[in-house]
Design an enzyme around this catalytic site. Structure first.
Site, mmCIF file in Angstrom:
data_model
loop_
_atom_site.group_PDB
_atom_site.id
_atom_site.type_symbol
_atom_site.label_atom_id
_atom_site.label_comp_id
_atom_site.label_asym_id
_atom_site.label_seq_id
_atom_site.Cartn_x
_atom_site.Cartn_y
_atom_site.Cartn_z
ATOM 1 C CG LEU A 154 -2.025 -1.008 1.349
ATOM 2 C CD1 LEU A 154 -2.749 -0.843 2.687
ATOM 3 C CD2 LEU A 154 -3.014 -0.875 0.206
ATOM 4 C CG ASP A 155 0.509 4.294 -2.932
ATOM 5 O OD1 ASP A 155 1.273 3.391 -3.330
ATOM 6 O OD2 ASP A 155 -0.251 4.938 -3.673
ATOM 7 C CE LYS A 156 5.387 9.144 4.461
ATOM 8 N NZ LYS A 156 6.464 10.146 4.227
ATOM 9 C CG HIS A 190 1.511 6.141 -7.099
ATOM 10 N ND1 HIS A 190 2.447 7.143 -7.279
ATOM 11 C CD2 HIS A 190 1.725 5.659 -5.840
ATOM 12 C CE1 HIS A 190 3.189 7.268 -6.196
ATOM 13 N NE2 HIS A 190 2.774 6.369 -5.308
#
Length: 301
Positions: free
Chosen positions: A90-92, A214
């Site tokens: 998962l993205d930050k 993304h």
């Protein structure tokens, strides 16, 4: 300077959170993740990933989830526990459901389930604008390109394998960009209000791709023209600047445009269906800041 307005004060405090997380001892981060554990059995551990915590290490990153997995495993089991294994990413800035495996064999099995599209993972996203149509699929490859501006930088963008003939308006199929990654996103409008929308998004993984970085952010911003609220990276193409918000959105959020740069990304991994054993189905509430934004914008599911 501490803002007088409570809403602006909360935004400022939230902007400092991820910086503080980089200054704490790794054991403190592991304790935070333990508190966010929402499901575990003999094979997996599922956490509610907090905002602002990177999954992998990198420049100027002191604390990340992958580094504290051995400590977290000992907190959940015993001192001889095998380190937990990442199954996906998962993205930050993304919050929500994240699966960890208790051993390498289970991790490999779950990664294969992701790759063969047997795992259903649903995201909630608050976006600017309304998608047209209100339900559909974005199937456009994604590639990284350099942005030529006064501040050159790199961004992911769309790389469609077709274009329109300028003379006749016919669809042409040029040669596919060999660096582009196949990406498919399904979405559905759940609610709309105050120039914003609450969207349900599903990313489909195609072999051999493990998932495109993304993907939801790029498809919503450039494919539908509806960037995610708080996504300052993909709200503009040619520049690095805070997201420009409509007046009605600023009014509902009680926020000044000059403070919009502190607005967090509103993207949350909300639901997960994992075909292990009798089947595991989990739902995770969005974080408090996300819930408050839904209420302020009057986005009711």
């Amino acid at each position: 300077e501490v803002p007088k307005d409570p809403a602006q004060r909360r935004v400022q405090e939230f902007a400092k959170l991820s910086k503080k997380l980089q200054q704490v001892h790794p054991n403190v981060l592991a304790k935070v993740l333990k508190q966010e554990t929402i499901y575990q059995n003999e094979e997996i551990v599922v956490i509610n990933k907090p905002y602002g915590i990177p999954v992998h290490g990198g420049p100027r990153i002191k604390n990340c989830i992958s580094d504290v997995l051995p400590v977290l495993a000992k907190m959940l089991e015993n001192m001889r526990a095998e380190p937990l294994h990442l199954c996906h990413r998962l993205d930050k800035e993304t919050t929500g459901l994240m699966v960890l495996a208790r051993n390498k064999e289970v991790a490999d099995k779950i990664r294969l389930l992701f790759k063969t599209r047997q795992v259903e993972k649903f995201y909630w996203a608050i976006s600017l604008g309304d998608p047209e149509p209100s339900e559909g699929t974005v199937e456009i490859p994604i590639v990284e390109r350099e942005v030529q501006s006064h501040q050159p930088h790199y961004k992911l963008t769309l790389a469609p394998n077709y274009r329109l003939s300028p003379e006749e308006g016919k669809v042409l199929r040029p040669r596919r960009n060999r660096h582009a990654e196949t990406a498919v996103t399904r979405y559905r409008l759940l609610a709309r209000s105050a120039a914003c929308s609450l969207l349900l998004g599903v990313m489909f993984l195609l072999l051999p791709s493990p998932g495109v970085k993304h993907q939801l952010r790029v498809h919503l911003a450039y494919g539908l023209g509806c960037p995610i609220l708080g996504d300052h990276k993909y709200s503009h193409w040619s520049k690095l600047a805070p997201q420009k918000l409509p007046e009605i959105t600023l009014k509902r959020l009680k926020l000044e445009q000059s403070k919009a740069r502190h607005l967090p990304l509103h993207l949350h991994a909300h639901r997960l269906s994992l075909p292990l054993g009798q089947g595991i189905n989990l739902v995770c509430k969005p974080p408090l800041f996300f819930q408050k934004t839904l209420k302020k914008l009057e986005l009711e599911v």
